[in-house]
Scaffold this motif. Structure first.
Motif, PDB file in Angstrom:
ATOM      1  N   LEU A   1       0.837  -1.199   0.000  1.00  0.00           N
ATOM      2  CA  LEU A   1       0.000   0.000   0.000  1.00  0.00           C
ATOM      3  C   LEU A   1       0.874   1.252   0.000  1.00  0.00           C
ATOM      4  O   LEU A   1       1.871   1.332   0.716  1.00  0.00           O
ATOM      5  CB  LEU A   1      -0.888   0.040   1.247  1.00  0.00           C
ATOM      6  N   VAL A   2       0.465   2.230  -0.804  1.00  0.00           N
ATOM      7  CA  VAL A   2       1.084   3.559  -0.752  1.00  0.00           C
ATOM      8  C   VAL A   2      -0.043   4.592  -0.717  1.00  0.00           C
ATOM      9  O   VAL A   2      -1.213   4.249  -0.897  1.00  0.00           O
ATOM     10  CB  VAL A   2       1.999   3.813  -1.972  1.00  0.00           C
ATOM     11  N   GLY A   3       0.325   5.846  -0.488  1.00  0.00           N
ATOM     12  CA  GLY A   3      -0.677   6.902  -0.404  1.00  0.00           C
ATOM     13  C   GLY A   3      -1.274   7.239  -1.765  1.00  0.00           C
ATOM     14  O   GLY A   3      -0.868   6.687  -2.802  1.00  0.00           O
ATOM     15  N   ARG A   4      -2.216   8.165  -1.743  1.00  0.00           N
ATOM     16  CA  ARG A   4      -2.872   8.615  -2.976  1.00  0.00           C
ATOM     17  C   ARG A   4      -1.817   9.023  -4.007  1.00  0.00           C
ATOM     18  O   ARG A   4      -0.830   9.674  -3.671  1.00  0.00           O
ATOM     19  CB  ARG A   4      -3.768   9.816  -2.652  1.00  0.00           C
ATOM     20  N   PHE A   5      -2.034   8.655  -5.252  1.00  0.00           N
ATOM     21  CA  PHE A   5      -1.114   9.040  -6.326  1.00  0.00           C
ATOM     22  C   PHE A   5      -1.183  10.562  -6.452  1.00  0.00           C
ATOM     23  O   PHE A   5      -2.236  11.128  -6.734  1.00  0.00           O
ATOM     24  CB  PHE A   5      -1.563   8.380  -7.631  1.00  0.00           C
ATOM     25  N   ALA A   6      -0.031  11.218  -6.217  1.00  0.00           N
ATOM     26  CA  ALA A   6      -0.071  12.685  -6.127  1.00  0.00           C
ATOM     27  C   ALA A   6       0.657  13.369  -7.262  1.00  0.00           C
ATOM     28  O   ALA A   6       0.431  14.557  -7.503  1.00  0.00           O
ATOM     29  CB  ALA A   6       0.528  13.122  -4.788  1.00  0.00           C
ATOM     30  N   GLY A   7       1.530  12.668  -7.957  1.00  0.00           N
ATOM     31  CA  GLY A   7       2.242  13.336  -9.038  1.00  0.00           C
ATOM     32  C   GLY A   7       3.266  12.425  -9.673  1.00  0.00           C
ATOM     33  O   GLY A   7       3.493  11.300  -9.224  1.00  0.00           O
ATOM     34  N   LEU A   8       3.849  12.929 -10.763  1.00  0.00           N
ATOM     35  CA  LEU A   8       4.824  12.143 -11.515  1.00  0.00           C
ATOM     36  C   LEU A   8       5.866  13.111 -12.038  1.00  0.00           C
ATOM     37  O   LEU A   8       5.542  14.041 -12.786  1.00  0.00           O
ATOM     38  CB  LEU A   8       4.097  11.454 -12.680  1.00  0.00           C
ATOM     39  N   VAL A   9       7.113  12.933 -11.597  1.00  0.00           N
ATOM     40  CA  VAL A   9       8.191  13.811 -12.037  1.00  0.00           C
ATOM     41  C   VAL A   9       9.360  12.941 -12.492  1.00  0.00           C
ATOM     42  O   VAL A   9       9.868  12.132 -11.714  1.00  0.00           O
ATOM     43  CB  VAL A   9       8.653  14.745 -10.892  1.00  0.00           C
ATOM     44  N   ASP A  10       9.766  13.101 -13.752  1.00  0.00           N
ATOM     45  CA  ASP A  10      10.914  12.361 -14.290  1.00  0.00           C
ATOM     46  C   ASP A  10      10.800  10.857 -14.026  1.00  0.00           C
ATOM     47  O   ASP A  10      11.760  10.219 -13.575  1.00  0.00           O
ATOM     48  CB  ASP A  10      12.227  12.888 -13.667  1.00  0.00           C
ATOM     49  N   GLY A  11       9.655  10.306 -14.286  1.00  0.00           N
ATOM     50  CA  GLY A  11       9.487   8.862 -14.132  1.00  0.00           C
ATOM     51  C   GLY A  11       9.373   8.399 -12.693  1.00  0.00           C
ATOM     52  O   GLY A  11       9.373   7.204 -12.408  1.00  0.00           O
TER      53      GLY A  11
END
Lengths: 403, 184
Positions: free
Chosen positions: A253-263
């Motif tokens: 489990l991880v937290g809410r998907f919050a962003g994507l930077v450089d893969g």
């Protein structure tokens, strides 16, 4: 009527009973979305008994089972036949607009002119894919649950499943079981037990009156309509598919998907609170069931009150994940759906493109809506919710036609 | 417990009215918050907060708020104010606590006392550039509430959980924010 799913068919039946001449336009076959836009293993979240359509219901010998898609399609097909619904299949609506007192409905098979139109084309026609999906690095597949059918269609390697409502937990579970290690990004979700005190959740929702709560009695109906749907699955053994169940088989489990930077995916630090909120909400619901059982004297009919274990949250879930390095081959977006009303040329949409209505009655006289989340009652989006809504709205529609 | 007797000093009716008004006029919900910071000496700086923009126009306050920031003496500084990271802790704790009060008012829960302690663990090898694998910021932040209120434990936990859900600073610290720093 636009759409021959459970909502459109229920409305068709109610109009027929009232002697109102109508036609049901369907882009494909009866129950088209159920036929063509669902994953292979999906089963209904409501038990067989809970599909009471106007003039029709479950006929088999397994009332507590959960239909798969083949059975769901067969059930709705049979309903269409039993009620002799006037369905025009393979007829795609391309525009609806007002023309004096009437509506002009244009399709790929000609035009219809109608005094009244009921939109029953569904709440889940389009995939909600976050914009950030465009920034995924090459070599990582981006798939929405709308297009997902089974694990074999995914490349080998890890899968980041984004979203932990019914779709995300079900797909995360089966994909992890297929040998593709799953990381599940968890935002707001509504945890519920499949079985409580020996009875199915839906038995409680139905008997305790929760499903019948009305849209015009809610403090904030817009908020109630936006609440995520239950984290739930239809299981033969009545077991619950929650975050603890997916953690048990090894899903991370991880937290809410919050962003994507450089893969590199970024996850919110809010996982602990999302799970705490969900556990608290579930316990409030179970408390209300207990209160209802005590009040109506049903305690003897059910098992003793109990609570589920709190959701187990990893102490330090990662806040970032370098997707390629972590062996992620696919990001599967289980981030929901929205209706497609792009062909509706009547001024009833708000600034975000959502249709405005009061319990399914739009501001355009004679234009109605069916089959949406909490349209008139908490159960409105369920197959079992179509009957009461169709009854109410057909009465309104009949009064409108009578002028 | 009746609505009339619950008073946490929060005008819940005004908040609800504002919510309704801004639903109708979303452009008025666009706010701009600001602070100015001036270097004094060493690690000491003096910041002020006064105007902000919101509800479609420039808003003025009755006074200017001032904040001195510095580092403690063990960093060879003069300790003339809290460290910037402690201001972050103050911001988070005060945001969550304001939320607890507002939500309690809305839910008809009378608060008697609300106390939060907040701590953030940090490995300063990050900011000192000793180890690139150590981040500059907190490893984690822990907030502990002690709340005395006319409500059961579940309701109090729900207040604290909902406050996190609706908190601006909680969102700022748990989610990425794009930051642009320019030189004029």
């Amino acid at each position: 009527m636009v759409g021959a799913g459970h909502a459109g068919l229920a409305m068709s039946r109610c109009l027929a009973v009232r002697g109102i001449d109508h036609v049901v336009l369907e882009r494909g076959e009866v129950a088209n979305s159920w036929r063509t836009e669902r994953w292979d293993s999906l089963r209904l979240l409501t038990p067989n008994w809970q599909s009471r359509l106007p003039g029709f219901g479950y006929e088999g010998d397994d009332p507590d089972g959960f239909r798969d898609m083949t059975q769901t399609v067969a059930f709705l097909q049979r309903y269409a036949e039993v009620i002799s619904a006037p369905v025009e299949t393979r007829t795609t609506v391309t525009s609806i607009r007002r023309d004096d007192e009437d509506y002009l409905v244009t399709t790929d098979r000609g035009e219809w002119r109608a005094r009244s139109v009921v939109l029953a084309s569904g709440a889940c026609n389009l995939a909600n894919v976050p914009k950030v999906a465009d920034a995924l690095p090459d070599g990582i597949a981006s798939v929405h649950s709308f297009d997902y059918r089974n694990p074999d269609q995914l490349p080998a390697g890890g899968v980041l499943v984004v979203g932990a409502s019914a779709t995300g937990t079900q797909l995360g579970y089966e994909i992890h079981k297929s040998g593709r290690p799953v990381t599940l990004a968890v935002g707001e979700h509504i945890r519920v037990p499949r079985t409580y005190r020996g009875r199915d959740l839906m038995w409680w929702m139905d008997n305790a009156g929760v499903h019948d709560e009305r849209w015009d009695e809610m403090d904030d109906i817009n908020r109630a309509r936006r609440v995520p749907s239950f984290q739930l699955t239809g299981t033969d053994d009545g077991s619950t598919l929650d975050l603890n169940a997916v953690t048990d088989i090894g899903v991370a489990l991880v937290g809410r998907f919050a962003g994507l930077v450089d893969g590199k995916a970024q996850f919110s630090g809010s996982l602990l609170n999302q799970c705490a909120l969900s556990d608290l909400k579930m316990n409030r619901l179970l408390n209300s069931f207990d209160e209802w059982a005590a009040e109506v004297g049903a305690d003897a009919d059910v098992e003793p009150s109990h609570r589920l274990d709190s959701t187990r949250v990893p102490e330090k879930p990662p806040l970032t994940l370098k997707l390629a390095e972590a062996g992620i081959g696919t990001v599967l977006w289980c981030t929901g759906y929205r209706p497609d009303l792009s062909w509706l040329e009547v001024d009833v949409l708000d600034r975000k493109g959502r249709i405005c209505h009061e319990g399914g009655v739009t501001s355009s006289p004679g234009l109605y809506l069916m089959g949406m989340q909490f349209l008139r009652r908490r159960k409105s989006a369920l197959i079992d919710g179509a009957a009461d809504d169709a009854d109410d709205l057909s009465e309104h529609l009949a009064a409108y036609l009578d002028g | 417990m009746s609505e009339a007797t619950v008073n946490n000093g929060v005008n819940a009716d005004a908040l609800v009215a504002a919510r309704e008004a801004l639903t109708e006029a979303p452009q008025a919900a666009q706010f701009n918050w600001r602070a100015s910071c001036e270097w004094k000496n060493g690690t000491h700086s003096h910041s002020t907060v006064e105007g902000f923009f919101g509800l479609g126009e420039e808003q003025k306050r009755s006074k200017t708020f001032a904040f001195d920031a510095d580092h403690p003496e063990i960093f060879a500084s003069e300790d003339l104010g809290a460290t910037p990271v402690e201001y972050v802790l103050v911001g988070l704790a005060s945001c969550l606590t304001a939320g607890v009060a507002a939500i309690a008012q809305y839910r008809d829960i009378q608060l008697k006392s609300v106390k939060a302690t907040i701590e953030g663990d940090m490995d300063i090898q990050g900011i000192l550039g000793i180890d690139d694998e150590v981040r500059n910021g907190f490893d984690g932040i822990k907030v502990t509430y002690e709340i005395d209120a006319d409500a059961g434990r579940d309701d109090i936990e729900a207040l604290v959980a909902q406050s996190q859900k609706r908190s601006a600073v909680y969102d700022i610290v748990t989610n990425p924010t794009a930051v642009t720093v320019e030189v004029k």
